[in-house]
Structure formats: C-alpha cells, structure tokens
Enzyme design. Structure first.
Site, mmCIF file in Angstrom:
data_model
loop_
_atom_site.group_PDB
_atom_site.id
_atom_site.type_symbol
_atom_site.label_atom_id
_atom_site.label_comp_id
_atom_site.label_asym_id
_atom_site.label_seq_id
_atom_site.Cartn_x
_atom_site.Cartn_y
_atom_site.Cartn_z
ATOM 1 N N PHE A 42 -7.081 4.104 -4.185
ATOM 2 C CA PHE A 42 -7.287 3.060 -3.184
ATOM 3 C C PHE A 42 -8.396 3.365 -2.184
ATOM 4 O O PHE A 42 -8.315 2.964 -1.014
ATOM 5 C CB PHE A 42 -5.969 2.769 -2.447
ATOM 6 C CG PHE A 42 -4.767 2.732 -3.349
ATOM 7 C CD1 PHE A 42 -4.757 1.908 -4.459
ATOM 8 C CD2 PHE A 42 -3.674 3.537 -3.110
ATOM 9 C CE1 PHE A 42 -3.668 1.868 -5.314
ATOM 10 C CE2 PHE A 42 -2.572 3.516 -3.960
ATOM 11 C CZ PHE A 42 -2.572 2.679 -5.058
ATOM 12 N N CYS A 43 -9.449 4.027 -2.618
ATOM 13 C CA CYS A 43 -10.576 4.362 -1.737
ATOM 14 C C CYS A 43 -10.107 5.088 -0.479
ATOM 15 O O CYS A 43 -10.688 4.935 0.601
ATOM 16 C CB CYS A 43 -11.384 3.118 -1.364
ATOM 17 S SG CYS A 43 -12.208 2.355 -2.757
ATOM 18 N N ALA A 44 -9.039 5.859 -0.630
ATOM 19 C CA ALA A 44 -8.522 6.706 0.444
ATOM 20 C C ALA A 44 -7.997 7.979 -0.221
ATOM 21 O O ALA A 44 -6.817 8.325 -0.098
ATOM 22 C CB ALA A 44 -7.430 5.998 1.230
ATOM 23 N N HIS A 94 -12.132 5.258 2.912
ATOM 24 C CA HIS A 94 -13.445 5.900 2.851
ATOM 25 C C HIS A 94 -14.462 5.230 3.766
ATOM 26 O O HIS A 94 -15.384 5.884 4.266
ATOM 27 C CB HIS A 94 -13.978 5.875 1.412
ATOM 28 C CG HIS A 94 -13.184 6.730 0.480
ATOM 29 N ND1 HIS A 94 -13.350 6.685 -0.889
ATOM 30 C CD2 HIS A 94 -12.218 7.659 0.702
ATOM 31 C CE1 HIS A 94 -12.522 7.541 -1.468
ATOM 32 N NE2 HIS A 94 -11.817 8.139 -0.522
#
Length: 426
Positions: A375-377, A122
């Site tokens: 995982f911030c993705a 992100h």
C-alpha cells in the site's frame, strides 16, 4: 349505467439525482476506495456541463476562455472554503497528494528539518530533505503526541549561551497523516498541531484518506498546510490541492517554470519576474476539469449531513471488522488498540494464503475488488505484518496484506459478500 373514469394521475416531477451518488458497474463490488474512489455524480455532471465551453484558462478574451477562467477560480474558492482556508492562505491546484507534498518540499526554506512518523505513506516519507527526523510508530495516539513533544524539544533546545527559552536553529516542519492509508486509524492532528505550535514548528497534514470520510478544517485544526487528492475524494479527474501559508510558497522558486507563473519575461536570460500567489506554482495550462470536478464534490459534501454519512460508514465498518474477526485464520492489521478511531479502511491477512492470489480469486470468482500489497507504505505495512504474526502466534502469514476500503455507495451487501467469499476461500 354511467361510467365515471378516474382522472389520470398527476405527472410526477422527475427524481432528482443525489449529487453524492457514485457511478459503478452493476455486479461489481468495489472495496478499493482508499486507492481511488469511484466518481460522484456531482463531479461527472460538473465536467459534462463545462465540456461544451472548454477553453483556455487565464489566456483569452473570448466567451469560452472567460467562462473557463471563472470556473477555475470559483473552484479554487470552493475548495478553499471546504478545507477552512484562512484569508491569506494559498490554494494551489496540483495533480494529487504526492504532487502537493513534493511542491511543499521544494518550497521549504533552506535548512528546514522535517519530522515525520514511520507510519506515513511514501508521499509523506520520500519528498523531504536529507537529515529529516523519522519517529517510530507509537503504540497509541497519545504516544504520538508525547513522542513529537520530546523530539521537538530536542530540536528546539536553547543553546547554553542563549537567552532562557530562546528557540535556536532553522525552521522545523512536522509532516503527518490524518488517517492511515493502511489501517484507517486516525492520528491526533489537533493535538499534534498544538505541540508543534508550542515549539515554534509548522505542521503539514496529508488529508488524502481523512477528507473523504470526515471534515478537514485548516483553521480549526490550526495546521499550516493540508494536501489531498481529488481521485480519493470522488473526483477522479487528475487534480489535487495544497492549501496553506503563503510566505514559504511565495518565497520559493516556482515548482514549474513556464507560462502563467511569470509576471514579466525580458530578452535577457535571467530577466524574469515570477508571480506570487497560486499562479507561481501552476505554470502551464491547468487541469480545469479536475479542479471543477473536485470543487463540485466539495460543494456537495459541504451541503450534506456529514454526521449521518459518518454514522452510516462507521456502522458498515464495524460490520466488516467484526465479520473479519469471526473468520478463522484472518488477522487484522493495526497500529493502535482495536477501539482506536478510524475511517473506512481495513487491512488484513489470510494465514496460509498468498494475498495476491486471494485478491485475484476474489476478483475472478466473486467480482470483488480489493487491494493487495504493501500500500505504498512499506515500512509500516511490514512492521504491522510482523506484529500480527507475533500477536496471533502465526508463522504462516504472507509477506503482503489485503485491504478493503469503503465509502459513499458501499452497502451491507458488499461487506457481506466479501465476508462470505473470504470464508469460502479460507
């Protein structure tokens, strides 16, 4: 009878601690390096040595201030050298990779088009201006190069009335990760940089996950900007860095307005002259200890045998991946082929088991720390979960994944303990 006494043993010099030893808690298995790596001894020692001298930076004439200012600027030089910064590059200390990329996003010239891929964290998706181009995740590294070449060719297509080969329009920046924080797979940064250069675009690299595992050299890769976090590079003291071309940074408004970013402030509201160089974007009291800790780890890694460290990690990674592949109902997530180059990160799911519950049980029962979630993705992780379900013919995969990540201090015992625990849980 004469008794001859043996001479006392010669005193042995105290063992010299390895600066790349990592601190940890006995009994706990930390396999969450990709989120935050443990602290290296080099970082802890550097902070401990400087703390008695802790004082203001750039703002005092006393001995403490002079020493701290010198330590801060030496840290800047050390980090720049570690990353292969060119003589005219700026090395700007930030809080982390996210902060560094947001700083770069604020510094873009008006109208800049940013090209990214859907496989980004992100931090490399969200800061960029509206109208940015997001390319699909390619099937392999070569596909990434082809996709970028085609996209930049469209963006830089000469106007019908323009001279043949002329490049039209505003600046273009390619923003890409060097290694995926979800799968550990490496992206072909040098090849992507050559494509960007051929089309007159600049390229920024998120090196947060690659730098702890392999050298990153701005000049050798021929990239324009590199961002990374200290807390992923064994220096968890709240510092990151943006290294790259000076012109956009010097022309942009200061990232923060305040003391240290100015060369003159007059009585009138708008009578302000902003500094150039890193100071322009480092207003306020800087994170001295974070910068010094990061530089200490960079220096220790620069002195280490990076090839040997890489080989040891790859052997451990192979053991982990082969062990996971042997477990029934465990599926690894990946973007590219199974043999694609990667760093010490593996994401996977246990079919029929909720990932959050598995992570909690690993921690509570086996003292093993892994990451669970997306995982911030989120776009990438959701896509890979769907692909894993299709590849394995499964309908019982959870909506989130597990991630195990390794680095300095990881051992075969840690990997085997995780594999045994997963076998028991599955």
């Amino acid at each position: 009878m004469t008794v001859t006494l043996a001479p006392p043993p010669a005193p042995q010099p105290p063992a010299v601690a390895d600066p790349l030893d990592v601190l940890g808690v006995p009994g706990q298995v930390n396999l969450d390096y990709a989120a935050t790596a443990p602290c290296a001894r080099a970082a802890a020692d550097a902070v401990a040595e400087l703390l008695p001298w802790y004082g203001s930076v750039h703002r005092g004439a006393g001995a403490l201030s002079r020493r701290c200012t010198l330590a801060y600027e030496r840290a800047r030089q050390t980090v720049g050298d570690f990353l292969g910064a060119r003589a005219d590059d700026h090395v700007v200390f930030t809080r982390n990779t996210t902060d560094a990329l947001n700083l770069l996003a604020r510094a873009l010239p008006a109208g800049t088009t940013v090209v990214t891929f859907g496989g980004e964290h992100h931090a490399n998706l969200l800061p960029w201006p509206r109208g940015s181009v997001r390319l699909p995740v390619p099937p392999d590294p070569a596909g990434a190069v082809r996709a970028l070449d085609a996209a930049l060719g469209e963006l830089r297509r000469p106007a019908p009335s323009g001279p043949r080969g002329a490049q039209q329009g505003p600046p273009v920046l390619v923003a890409v990760t060097a290694a995926s924080n979800v799968t550990g797979e490496r992206w072909p940064v040098a090849e992507l940089a050559r494509v960007a250069r051929r089309h007159g675009a600049r390229i920024a690299v998120d090196a947060a996950q690659l730098a702890p595992h392999a050298p990153v050299d701005v000049a050798a890769l021929d990239v324009d900007y590199v961002a990374l976090s200290g807390h992923k590079l064994y220096a968890p003291f709240g510092a990151g860095v943006l290294v790259g071309r000076a012109d956009w940074l010097d022309a942009a408004p200061p990232y923060l307005a305040g003391g240290g970013a100015t060369s003159h402030v007059g009585a009138a509201t708008h009578d302000v002259r902003w500094a150039t160089g890193p100071a322009r974007h480092e207003a306020g009291t800087p994170n001295l200890l974070g910068a010094v800790a990061l530089a200490a780890v960079c220096a220790a890694l620069a002195d280490a045998d990076r090839d040997a460290l890489h080989d040891a990690e790859q052997a451990l990674l192979t053991r982990l991946r082969e062990g996971l592949a042997a477990l029934p109902h465990v599926l690894e997530l990946r973007m590219f082929g199974p043999a694609a180059p990667r760093v010490g990160i593996v994401s996977f799911v246990v079919a029929g088991r909720d990932s959050t519950e598995v992570a909690a049980e690993l921690a509570a029962t086996y003292d093993i720390g892994v990451r669970d979630g997306l995982f911030c993705a989120h776009p990438l992780a959701r896509r890979l979960l769907d692909e894993a379900a299709a590849r394995g013919g499964r309908r019982d995969l959870p909506p989130t994944a597990l991630r195990a990540s390794i680095g300095l201090g990881s051992t075969t015992g840690h990997v085997d303990r995780l594999l045994a625990a997963l076998a028991a849980l599955a």
